[in-house]
Design an enzyme around this catalytic site. Structure first.
Site, PDB file in Angstrom:
ATOM      1  N   GLU A   1      -0.362  -9.558  -1.982  1.00  0.00           N
ATOM      2  CA  GLU A   1      -0.992  -9.618  -0.665  1.00  0.00           C
ATOM      3  C   GLU A   1      -2.245  -8.724  -0.683  1.00  0.00           C
ATOM      4  O   GLU A   1      -3.284  -9.069  -0.175  1.00  0.00           O
ATOM      5  CB  GLU A   1       0.042  -9.060   0.295  1.00  0.00           C
ATOM      6  CG  GLU A   1      -0.269  -9.042   1.719  1.00  0.00           C
ATOM      7  CD  GLU A   1       1.005  -8.585   2.436  1.00  0.00           C
ATOM      8  OE1 GLU A   1       2.056  -9.214   2.235  1.00  0.00           O
ATOM      9  OE2 GLU A   1       0.947  -7.589   3.174  1.00  0.00           O
TER      10      GLU A   1
ATOM     11  N   ILE B   1       0.862  -1.186   0.000  1.00  0.00           N
ATOM     12  CA  ILE B   1       0.000   0.000   0.000  1.00  0.00           C
ATOM     13  C   ILE B   1       0.900   1.239   0.000  1.00  0.00           C
ATOM     14  O   ILE B   1       2.063   1.154   0.370  1.00  0.00           O
ATOM     15  CB  ILE B   1      -0.908  -0.025   1.244  1.00  0.00           C
ATOM     16  CG1 ILE B   1      -2.106   0.891   1.080  1.00  0.00           C
ATOM     17  CG2 ILE B   1      -0.132   0.292   2.528  1.00  0.00           C
ATOM     18  CD1 ILE B   1      -3.245   0.547   2.021  1.00  0.00           C
TER      19      ILE B   1
HETATM   20  N1  COA Z   1      14.668   6.975  10.453  1.00  0.00           N
HETATM   21  C1  COA Z   1      13.769   7.656  11.190  1.00  0.00           C
HETATM   22  N2  COA Z   1      12.455   7.761  10.828  1.00  0.00           N
HETATM   23  C2  COA Z   1      12.072   7.165   9.707  1.00  0.00           C
HETATM   24  C3  COA Z   1      12.967   6.443   8.902  1.00  0.00           C
HETATM   25  C4  COA Z   1      14.305   6.363   9.297  1.00  0.00           C
HETATM   26  N3  COA Z   1      15.197   5.683   8.586  1.00  0.00           N
HETATM   27  N4  COA Z   1      12.296   5.964   7.816  1.00  0.00           N
HETATM   28  C5  COA Z   1      11.035   6.357   7.949  1.00  0.00           C
HETATM   29  N5  COA Z   1      10.897   7.085   9.083  1.00  0.00           N
HETATM   30  C6  COA Z   1       9.656   7.706   9.576  1.00  0.00           C
HETATM   31  C7  COA Z   1       9.102   8.650   8.539  1.00  0.00           C
HETATM   32  O1  COA Z   1       9.572   9.960   8.745  1.00  0.00           O
HETATM   33  C8  COA Z   1       7.612   8.554   8.777  1.00  0.00           C
HETATM   34  O2  COA Z   1       7.300   9.330   9.922  1.00  0.00           O
HETATM   35  P1  COA Z   1       5.901  10.124  10.006  1.00  0.00           P
HETATM   36  O3  COA Z   1       4.853   9.051  10.101  1.00  0.00           O
HETATM   37  O4  COA Z   1       6.066  10.931  11.256  1.00  0.00           O
HETATM   38  O5  COA Z   1       5.823  10.934   8.740  1.00  0.00           O
HETATM   39  C9  COA Z   1       7.430   7.082   9.180  1.00  0.00           C
HETATM   40  O6  COA Z   1       8.673   6.659   9.671  1.00  0.00           O
HETATM   41  C10 COA Z   1       7.001   6.176   8.030  1.00  0.00           C
HETATM   42  O7  COA Z   1       7.937   6.266   6.995  1.00  0.00           O
HETATM   43  P2  COA Z   1       7.512   6.075   5.462  1.00  0.00           P
HETATM   44  O8  COA Z   1       8.746   6.070   4.652  1.00  0.00           O
HETATM   45  O9  COA Z   1       6.439   7.077   5.118  1.00  0.00           O
HETATM   46  O10 COA Z   1       6.863   4.648   5.537  1.00  0.00           O
HETATM   47  P3  COA Z   1       5.780   3.968   4.607  1.00  0.00           P
HETATM   48  O11 COA Z   1       4.420   4.391   4.980  1.00  0.00           O
HETATM   49  O12 COA Z   1       6.180   4.103   3.163  1.00  0.00           O
HETATM   50  O13 COA Z   1       5.925   2.441   5.055  1.00  0.00           O
HETATM   51  C11 COA Z   1       7.094   0.481   5.735  1.00  0.00           C
HETATM   52  C12 COA Z   1       7.170   1.797   4.977  1.00  0.00           C
HETATM   53  C13 COA Z   1       8.434  -0.189   5.647  1.00  0.00           C
HETATM   54  C14 COA Z   1       6.737   0.736   7.195  1.00  0.00           C
HETATM   55  C15 COA Z   1       5.972  -0.404   5.089  1.00  0.00           C
HETATM   56  O14 COA Z   1       6.285  -0.601   3.753  1.00  0.00           O
HETATM   57  C16 COA Z   1       5.878  -1.734   5.783  1.00  0.00           C
HETATM   58  O15 COA Z   1       5.187  -1.849   6.775  1.00  0.00           O
HETATM   59  N6  COA Z   1       6.578  -2.789   5.264  1.00  0.00           N
HETATM   60  C17 COA Z   1       6.671  -4.100   5.932  1.00  0.00           C
HETATM   61  C18 COA Z   1       5.630  -5.037   5.491  1.00  0.00           C
HETATM   62  C19 COA Z   1       5.633  -5.329   4.022  1.00  0.00           C
HETATM   63  O16 COA Z   1       6.558  -5.031   3.317  1.00  0.00           O
HETATM   64  N7  COA Z   1       4.568  -5.945   3.550  1.00  0.00           N
HETATM   65  C20 COA Z   1       4.385  -6.276   2.169  1.00  0.00           C
HETATM   66  C21 COA Z   1       3.576  -5.301   1.407  1.00  0.00           C
HETATM   67  S1  COA Z   1       1.947  -4.965   2.085  1.00  0.00           S
END
Ligand code: COA
Length: 436
Positions: A235, A213
């Site tokens: 998924e 997503i």
């Molecule tokens: N250090 C500090 N903070 C970080 C960071 C880092 N390296 N990377 C991201 N963040 C913070 C961002 O600033 C953001 O904060 P906010 O909510 O205050 O804006 C938050 O973490 C989310 O980061 P973002 O890059 O927007 O995440 P996302 O919504 O694109 O989701 C995952 C990324 C990894 C969490 C998500 O893809 C996931 O849950 N993956 C695992 C499960 C998976 O892959 N499933 C298969 C597909 S459904």
């Protein structure tokens, strides 16, 4: 076929007793009327030590709040946004598990489910209802629970595949006609568009797509309009796929299994998406044991798995579940699909990330922040994409991959990353641009 007798949510949740484990249906079909009635009983202290499990629910999740300490304990399979603060504060907990094994925890009795709370479509003339937009591990919970309580809701789409269950599987029925929870994809930023373009260049005609997503998968999908014969075995999927179905780009013709059909285990999007799956034989909503099983994923050709990460180090270790010690999401299906894509003929496992966070922190780091969980190991990683390009780390040595990863990091952080790589790998570490 049994006659359905509808009762109220308050009456239905009376089956819950101290020390029970409850499984909640997830995402768009989160059973809120039952959750609310359950929390009312919890507030009255009518039971203690009731464990709740789910993949992730949408909307309020009051059962995870501090007020219910000692009454409910959430043990989710994924830390969604609505329970993140509570999990980080320790009032709720998380079970690390590959998404495809969530159902196995239930079916093999590692987690004994007393009550399953679900939301289904209205029964057809044969007595079948549909789990609608979310099958995931909930089908396993329906099979194994002592008591299954269902909200029958005309807004739940009649999705096919494993989603179809018979009313004989359900013990207690309540009625509700609230709309399902929706999520609007929102605008695509310039950065996401750049990342999306690099990813889209990796997608070949005839590929089978998996995408998570969020903004990046959505951006990728907007750039696939001139592709041919794409398929979906994922998924989940969201609204971004719909224009490609309308155009005939996604037709599933090249798939080896489920030819011509889109496969997913949950959906999250707008009402348009939910209407699209209603009565649609072209979509199979399947058990997570099928959608996320590595050998099944790998059966399709050119599986292109597009996933994201919170942090990646210069050797290719991917953290996707925590920010340091703070749990942010979960293992989810990332490894299921990276592995499945890797084993698929012509498959491409892809991790796509912005190079920095909105606060300017580099997502590419010399080492993972202490406490960060390695969701995907160095050996699982093939393609890494940022807004600065796409690099393939598969078969690359530590020093080579460090050079490649740094080459697509944010320019403001390259010097620090170069220095860290030099300190780590010593005088033999030469940067790509030094060699030219
Ligand atoms: N250090 C500090 N903070 C970080 C960071 C880092 N390296 N990377 C991201 N963040 C913070 C961002 O600033 C953001 O904060 P906010 O909510 O205050 O804006 C938050 O973490 C989310 O980061 P973002 O890059 O927007 O995440 P996302 O919504 O694109 O989701 C995952 C990324 C990894 C969490 C998500 O893809 C996931 O849950 N993956 C695992 C499960 C998976 O892959 N499933 C298969 C597909 S459904």
């Amino acid at each position: 076929m049994k006659n359905i007798k509808y009762i109220t949510a308050a009456e239905a949740v009376k089956v819950v007793k101290s020390n029970d484990r409850i499984h909640l249906h997830s995402v768009a079909v989160t059973p809120h009327p039952l959750i609310n009635a359950l929390c009312d009983r919890g507030r009255n202290k009518e039971f203690r030590n009731v464990r709740i499990q789910h993949i992730h629910t949408e909307g309020p999740a009051p059962y995870a709040d501090k007020e219910f300490e000692g009454i409910f304990l959430l043990e989710s399979f994924f830390v969604g946004g609505n329970v993140r603060k509570q999990t980080q504060a320790g009032y709720a907990d998380y079970i690390p598990v590959f998404l495809h094994e969530t159902q196995r925890l239930i079916r093999e009795g590692h987690l004994k489910v007393n009550v399953a709370m679900i939301q289904v479509s209205v029964p057809d003339k044969f007595g079948y209802v549909s789990l609608g937009t979310s099958v995931e591990a909930t089908l396993a919970a329906v099979e194994k629970a002592d008591t299954v309580i269902a909200i029958v809701n005309p807004n739940v789409p009649r999705a096919f595949g494993d989603a179809m269950i018979h009313i004989n599987e359900i013990d207690l029925f309540i009625e509700d006609d609230s709309p399902l929870i929706t999520a609007d994809p929102g605008p695509i930023s310039d950065n996401d568009r750049k990342i999306g373009r690099y990813v889209a260049e990796l997608v070949e005609d005839g590929a089978t797509l998996q995408m998570g997503i969020g903004a990046i998968p959505n951006a990728v999908l907007t750039m696939l309009g001139n592709h041919k014969d794409l398929g979906v075995h994922s998924e989940m999927f969201a609204d971004g796929i719909l224009p490609l179905v309308d155009k005939g780009v996604v037709n599933g013709k090249n798939k080896a299994i489920d030819i011509g059909r889109m496969v997913a285990t949950f959906l999250m999007g707008t009402k348009r998406l939910y209407d699209f799956v209603d009565d649609n034989p072209g979509v199979a909503m399947q058990d997570v044991k099928y959608t996320n099983r590595v050998n099944i994923i790998a059966t399709n050709p050119k599986v292109t798995a597009i996933n994201s990460a919170l942090q990646i180090d210069i050797t290719g270790q991917v953290c996707a579940d925590s920010i340091g010690t703070k749990f942010y999401s979960g293992v989810g299906g990332q490894i299921d699909f990276l592995r499945g894509a890797s084993l698929s003929k012509g498959g491409k496992p892809i991790i796509a990330i912005p190079s920095i966070t909105k606060k300017g922190i580099s997502k590419i780091a010399p080492i993972l922040t202490p406490g960060a969980g390695v969701v995907s190991t160095r050996a699982n990683i093939h393609w890494l994409v940022t807004e600065y390009g796409a690099v393939n780390l598969y078969g690359r040595s530590l020093q080579d991959r460090a050079k490649l990863i740094i080459s697509i990091s944010h320019p403001d952080h390259q010097e620090e990353l170069d220095k860290a790589a030099f300190d780590r790998f010593g005088p033999h570490f030469h940067f790509v641009w030094d060699e030219e």
